[in-house]
Design a protein around this motif. Sequence first.
Motif, short mmCIF file in Angstrom:
data_model
loop_
_atom_site.label_atom_id
_atom_site.label_comp_id
_atom_site.label_asym_id
_atom_site.label_seq_id
_atom_site.Cartn_x
_atom_site.Cartn_y
_atom_site.Cartn_z
N GLY A 112 0.82 -1.20 0.00
CA GLY A 112 0.00 0.00 0.00
C GLY A 112 0.85 1.25 0.00
O GLY A 112 2.05 1.22 0.28
N GLY A 113 0.21 2.37 -0.30
CA GLY A 113 0.95 3.62 -0.37
C GLY A 113 0.97 4.36 0.95
O GLY A 113 0.19 4.08 1.86
N VAL A 114 1.88 5.31 1.05
CA VAL A 114 2.02 6.16 2.23
C VAL A 114 2.11 7.59 1.76
O VAL A 114 2.91 7.92 0.87
CB VAL A 114 3.28 5.78 3.05
CG1 VAL A 114 3.43 6.73 4.23
CG2 VAL A 114 3.19 4.34 3.53
N SER A 115 1.29 8.46 2.35
CA SER A 115 1.30 9.88 2.01
C SER A 115 1.47 10.68 3.28
O SER A 115 0.59 10.71 4.15
CB SER A 115 -0.02 10.27 1.32
OG SER A 115 -0.04 11.66 1.03
N LEU A 116 2.63 11.31 3.42
CA LEU A 116 2.96 12.05 4.64
C LEU A 116 2.97 13.56 4.44
O LEU A 116 3.36 14.30 5.36
CB LEU A 116 4.33 11.60 5.16
CG LEU A 116 4.43 10.11 5.53
CD1 LEU A 116 5.84 9.79 5.99
CD2 LEU A 116 3.42 9.72 6.58
N ARG A 183 -4.16 -0.24 0.70
CA ARG A 183 -4.80 1.05 0.93
C ARG A 183 -3.71 2.08 1.18
O ARG A 183 -2.60 1.75 1.58
CB ARG A 183 -5.76 0.99 2.13
CG ARG A 183 -6.89 -0.01 1.96
CD ARG A 183 -7.80 -0.01 3.16
NE ARG A 183 -8.54 1.24 3.26
CZ ARG A 183 -9.79 1.41 2.84
NH1 ARG A 183 -10.43 0.40 2.25
NH2 ARG A 183 -10.41 2.55 2.98
N VAL A 184 -4.07 3.34 0.97
CA VAL A 184 -3.11 4.42 1.17
C VAL A 184 -3.21 4.92 2.60
O VAL A 184 -4.27 5.36 3.05
CB VAL A 184 -3.37 5.57 0.18
CG1 VAL A 184 -2.40 6.72 0.45
CG2 VAL A 184 -3.25 5.08 -1.24
N SER A 185 -2.11 4.85 3.32
CA SER A 185 -2.04 5.40 4.67
C SER A 185 -1.63 6.86 4.57
O SER A 185 -0.48 7.18 4.24
CB SER A 185 -1.03 4.62 5.52
OG SER A 185 -1.41 3.26 5.60
N SER A 186 -2.58 7.75 4.83
CA SER A 186 -2.37 9.17 4.57
C SER A 186 -2.48 9.99 5.84
O SER A 186 -3.36 9.74 6.69
CB SER A 186 -3.39 9.67 3.54
OG SER A 186 -3.33 11.07 3.39
N VAL A 187 -1.63 10.98 5.97
CA VAL A 187 -1.72 11.90 7.09
C VAL A 187 -2.99 12.73 7.02
O VAL A 187 -3.53 13.16 8.05
CB VAL A 187 -0.46 12.80 7.14
CG1 VAL A 187 -0.43 13.74 5.94
CG2 VAL A 187 -0.42 13.60 8.44
N ASP A 188 -3.52 12.94 5.82
CA ASP A 188 -4.77 13.69 5.69
C ASP A 188 -5.94 12.92 6.27
O ASP A 188 -6.91 13.52 6.76
CB ASP A 188 -5.03 14.02 4.22
CG ASP A 188 -4.13 15.12 3.71
OD1 ASP A 188 -3.45 15.75 4.54
OD2 ASP A 188 -4.08 15.35 2.48
N ASP A 189 -5.90 11.59 6.21
CA ASP A 189 -6.93 10.79 6.85
C ASP A 189 -6.93 11.03 8.36
O ASP A 189 -7.99 11.14 8.99
CB ASP A 189 -6.73 9.31 6.56
CG ASP A 189 -7.03 8.96 5.11
OD1 ASP A 189 -7.66 9.79 4.42
OD2 ASP A 189 -6.61 7.88 4.67
N VAL A 190 -5.74 11.11 8.93
CA VAL A 190 -5.62 11.37 10.37
C VAL A 190 -6.19 12.76 10.69
O VAL A 190 -6.93 12.92 11.67
CB VAL A 190 -4.15 11.26 10.82
CG1 VAL A 190 -4.01 11.63 12.30
CG2 VAL A 190 -3.63 9.86 10.57
N LEU A 191 -5.86 13.74 9.87
CA LEU A 191 -6.37 15.09 10.12
C LEU A 191 -7.89 15.15 10.02
O LEU A 191 -8.55 15.78 10.85
CB LEU A 191 -5.73 16.06 9.11
CG LEU A 191 -4.21 16.25 9.22
CD1 LEU A 191 -3.71 17.18 8.11
CD2 LEU A 191 -3.84 16.81 10.58
N LEU A 192 -8.46 14.49 9.01
CA LEU A 192 -9.91 14.50 8.85
C LEU A 192 -10.59 13.71 9.96
O LEU A 192 -11.65 14.14 10.47
CB LEU A 192 -10.29 13.92 7.49
CG LEU A 192 -9.98 14.79 6.28
CD1 LEU A 192 -10.25 14.03 4.98
CD2 LEU A 192 -10.82 16.08 6.30
#
Length: 240
Positions: A112-116, A183-192
């Motif tokens: 999966g992807g990672v978006s930081l 799935r993409v693990s994204s820092v924006d998911d954490v923020l939302l």
Amino acid sequence: MLVGLAILGLTILGAASAAFGPADTVLTMLFMPMRRSGWHVWVGTFNGVVLLTVAALPLAALVAWILARRRSATGVRSAWRMSLAEVGIVHGTVPWVWITMMPGARAGDVRGGVSLVPLRDLRTLLEAGATLQIVGNLLVFAALGFLVPLRFAALASVPRILALAAGCSVLVETAQYVLRLDRVSSVDDVLLNAAGAGLAALASRRWWRATAAVPADRPRPAPVPASSPAGARENPGTPR
């Protein structure tokens, strides 16, 4: 408390209507799993999980009633508020976390992807008009943010709710990556996720601010019998 839960439910329904369209479209999409066979349709699709969540509402109400009755019998203050909050936290959070943990098409083959980079994915979603995904991320920990301050006085603070939701979201995103769910693990998911919990906490603030200082999980103290004044002389006629 019940009014707050009703407001939260109407908010979720309004968000679903805004994301999917009119109410008849929402109902058509939700009842789609009933036209197919196989258990995967119920536990492996968004519509199936939502239908199971709605179908489990009577069971959740029964569990809340049993907990409240047991607490009331032991003299616990605010037994109904505590029980409804606990059941609501579980019933309103577990389905969303389950949905976020659903594997992608290449689960197990890729990590999966990672978006930081903060706000990069959010900007992409806004440009693509992916309203559903944004609203869904806001609702993942909304029940937790709305009800945790009502249940735990120590967490009756918006910054603490933000920290709690962010920590839970980091665990979910980490699990997505470690379990190779595609799935993409994204820092924006954490923020939302954290923002949704914070907004929900603000929505219930009028209730938890009034009860935060009252310990609701302790039994009512038994009346203390009146004692004789200190230093009073012992009655000579009283046998020892």
